[in-house]
Scaffold this motif. Structure first.
Motif, PDB file in Angstrom:
ATOM      1  N   ASP A  37       0.867  -1.171   0.000  1.00  0.00           N
ATOM      2  CA  ASP A  37       0.000   0.000   0.000  1.00  0.00           C
ATOM      3  C   ASP A  37       0.905   1.223   0.000  1.00  0.00           C
ATOM      4  OD1 ASP A  37      -2.930   0.920   0.400  1.00  0.00           O
ATOM      5  OD2 ASP A  37      -1.795   2.113   1.844  1.00  0.00           O
ATOM      6  N   TYR A  38       0.824   2.021  -1.070  1.00  0.00           N
ATOM      7  CA  TYR A  38       1.830   3.064  -1.215  1.00  0.00           C
ATOM      8  C   TYR A  38       1.244   4.349  -1.802  1.00  0.00           C
ATOM      9  CZ  TYR A  38       1.834   1.438  -6.096  1.00  0.00           C
ATOM     10  OH  TYR A  38       1.453   1.071  -7.365  1.00  0.00           O
ATOM     11  N   THR A  39       1.938   5.401  -1.483  1.00  0.00           N
ATOM     12  CA  THR A  39       1.740   6.712  -2.109  1.00  0.00           C
ATOM     13  C   THR A  39       3.113   7.187  -2.558  1.00  0.00           C
ATOM     14  OG1 THR A  39       2.033   7.896  -0.027  1.00  0.00           O
ATOM     15  CG2 THR A  39      -0.220   7.206  -0.601  1.00  0.00           C
ATOM     16  N   CYS A  43       5.431   3.790   1.781  1.00  0.00           N
ATOM     17  CA  CYS A  43       5.063   2.466   1.272  1.00  0.00           C
ATOM     18  C   CYS A  43       4.920   1.504   2.446  1.00  0.00           C
ATOM     19  CB  CYS A  43       6.100   1.955   0.273  1.00  0.00           C
ATOM     20  SG  CYS A  43       5.824   0.256  -0.259  1.00  0.00           S
ATOM     21  N   SER A  62      -4.429   5.769  -1.301  1.00  0.00           N
ATOM     22  CA  SER A  62      -3.200   5.156  -1.789  1.00  0.00           C
ATOM     23  C   SER A  62      -3.523   4.095  -2.850  1.00  0.00           C
ATOM     24  CB  SER A  62      -2.442   4.513  -0.628  1.00  0.00           C
ATOM     25  OG  SER A  62      -3.269   3.558   0.017  1.00  0.00           O
ATOM     26  N   ARG A 165       5.473   4.876  -7.944  1.00  0.00           N
ATOM     27  CA  ARG A 165       4.867   5.439  -6.727  1.00  0.00           C
ATOM     28  C   ARG A 165       4.095   6.727  -7.010  1.00  0.00           C
ATOM     29  NH1 ARG A 165       8.307   3.798  -2.180  1.00  0.00           N
ATOM     30  NH2 ARG A 165       7.680   5.681  -1.045  1.00  0.00           N
TER      31      ARG A 165
END
Length: 355
Positions: A37-39, A43, A62, A165
Motif C-alpha cells: 500500500d503506497y503513495t 510504502c 493510496s 509510486r
C-alpha cells in the motif's frame, strides 16, 4: 503405456455456473498473502496472516496491491472476492486454471487472465495461470503457488524507483503484466538454445536414440508458449482501447509497448515452429542418408562378388571335360583373373565416384 494425466475439467462436471472449484494440482500448505500500500511519500509492505487484514486497505487514497498465492484455498479467495464485490463467475475463473488469456470488463473493475511462463530444474517450460483484478486504487493478483517474476516490481515499489509510486493502479497493472511479458523473452531464448543444440547434434551426426522424442517434446513446449502469447495480444489491445476511468490516457502508451513486445515474441514463436518442422525433416533426411550409405556399401560388395561367384560357380561344376580343368597352372590363373576383376571393379567405382 501412457501415464495418467490429471483431469482438470472433471472437477466441475455437473456444477452450477459460478461454483468456485480449484481445478489445479498444486496444493499449497499455507495461504500466502502479501500487501503493498503506497503513495508517493510512503510504502507499506507486509505479509498478511489472514484475508480479513486486506479489507482495511480498500477506500484509501493510496494504491494497493494484494497478491494471493494458493488457489486451492477457495474459501479465503471467496471472502476476498465478496469484499471487493467480484462477480461469482470471476471467482470461478480465478481458481479454474485452464482459462485462456482474456479480459472481462465489469462496471467497477477489469478482470485479466494471462499465463506466467518459467523453467523448472529440468529446463522444461512450466505455465502458471495468473489473474488480475484492476479496480479504482487497487490491483488484486492470484497465483497458484509461491514463486513468480515480480521481484523487480516489489523492489521498485519499496525503493520508489521509476514512476510507479507517482502513478495510479492502472500503471501498477502495467508493470506486473510487463514483468510477465519480459520473462517471455527468457523463455524464447531458452527455446532458441535448444533448437540450436538439436541442429548442431543432427548436423554433426552426434544424435542419440531419444532425439526424435526430444524434438516432439520441444514442439509441444513451443505450442504451450504460443497458446499463452497469442490470445494475450487481444487482451492488451482491448486494454489500450478501453474507455473508462480505470485506464488513464497517459498509461495507454505503456500498454502499447507491451503489445509491441508480444508481436516480437509471436514472430519468434512462428520462426521456431518452422525451425522445429525443419529439424524433423533434417533428422529424417539424416537417417535416410545413413541408410543410403549402408545400402551403397552393400550394393557395391554384392556387385563385386557377382562375377566372382559366377566364375567360382562355373569351375565348381562336376563335369570331367571343363576347359583348363587339368591344366597345371589353372588354379593360380583363375585366382589372378578374379583378383583382376576385383581391382578393376574398384577402379571403375572410384572413377564413377561411387566410393
Amino acid at each position: 503405456m501412457s501415464k495418467t494425466r490429471p483431469k482438470k475439467f472433471h472437477k466441475k462436471l455437473g456444477k452450477s455456473p459460478g461454483s468456485v472449484i480449484y481445478t489445479g494440482n498444486k496444493p499449497t500448505k499455507k495461504l500466502f498473502i502479501e500487501a503493498f500500500d503506497y503513495t508517493s511519500e510512503q510504502c507499506i509492505d507486509k505479509e498478511l496472516s489472514n484475508v480479513e487484514e486486506a479489507f482495511s486497505f480498500i477506500g484509501s487514497d493510496s494504491v494497493t496491491w494484494i497478491n494471493v498465492n494458493g488457489l486451492n484455498h477457495v474459501e479465503e479467495i471467496e471472502k476476498l472476492g465478496n469484499h471487493y464485490d467480484l462477480h461469482p463467475l470471476v471467482l470461478e475463473d480465478i481458481v479454474s486454471i485452464s482459462q485462456r488469456p482474456k479480459i472481462d470488463e465489469h462496471e467497477d473493475y477489469l478482470f485479466v487472465v494471462l499465463k506466467m511462463l518459467h523453467t523448472d530444474a529440468d529446463d522444461s517450460i512450466v505455465s502458471e495461470q495468473v489473474s488480475f483484478v484492476l479496480g479504482k486504487g487497487y490491483v488484486l493478483s492470484f497465483q497458484e503457488s509461491e514463486g513468480d517474476v515480480f521481484d523487480t516490481v516489489r523492489e521498485r515499489i519499496r525503493q520508489g524507483k521509476g514512476r510507479v509510486r507517482t502513478m495510479q493502479a492502472d500503471y501498477l497493472l502495467y508493470i506486473l503484466m510487463d514483468a510477465i511479458v519480459d520473462h517471455y523473452f527468457v523463455i524464447i531464448e531458452t527455446l532458441g538454445d535448444k533448437i540450436e543444440d538439436f541442429e548442431t547434434a543432427i548436423f554433426s551426426g552426434n544424435v542419440n536414440q531419444s532425439i526424435n522424442k526430444d524434438i516432439q517434446d520441444l514442439k509441444r513446449e513451443i505450442l504451450k508458449v504460443r497458446r499463452a502469447i497469442y490470445p494475450l495480444r487481444e487482451v492488451v489491445s482491448r486494454i489500450e482501447k478501453h474507455e473508462s476511468t480505470l485506464i488513464l490516457k497517459k498509461t495507454k502508451t505503456f500498454y502499447r509497448d507491451i503489445y509491441d513486445h508480444l508481436i516480437q515474441v509471436s514472430e519468434n514463436i512462428d520462426i521456431y515452429r518452422e525451425m522445429i518442422w525443419s529439424l524433423m525433416d533434417m533428422y529424417m533426411t539424416t537417417i535416410s542418408n545413413k541408410m543410403n550409405e549402408v545400402m551403397k556399401v552393400l550394393t557395391i560388395m554384392a556387385s563385386i562378388f557377382i562375377p566372382l561367384t559366377f566364375i567360382a560357380g562355373i569351375y565348381g561344376m562336376n563335369f570331367d571335360y571343363i576347359p583348363e580343368l587339368h591344366y597345371k597352372y589353372a588354379y593360380p590363373i583363375l585366382w589372378g583373373v578374379m583378383v583382376f576383376i576385383f581391382l578393376g571393379m574398384l577402379y571403375y567405382f572410384k572413377r564413377k565416384k561411387w566410393l
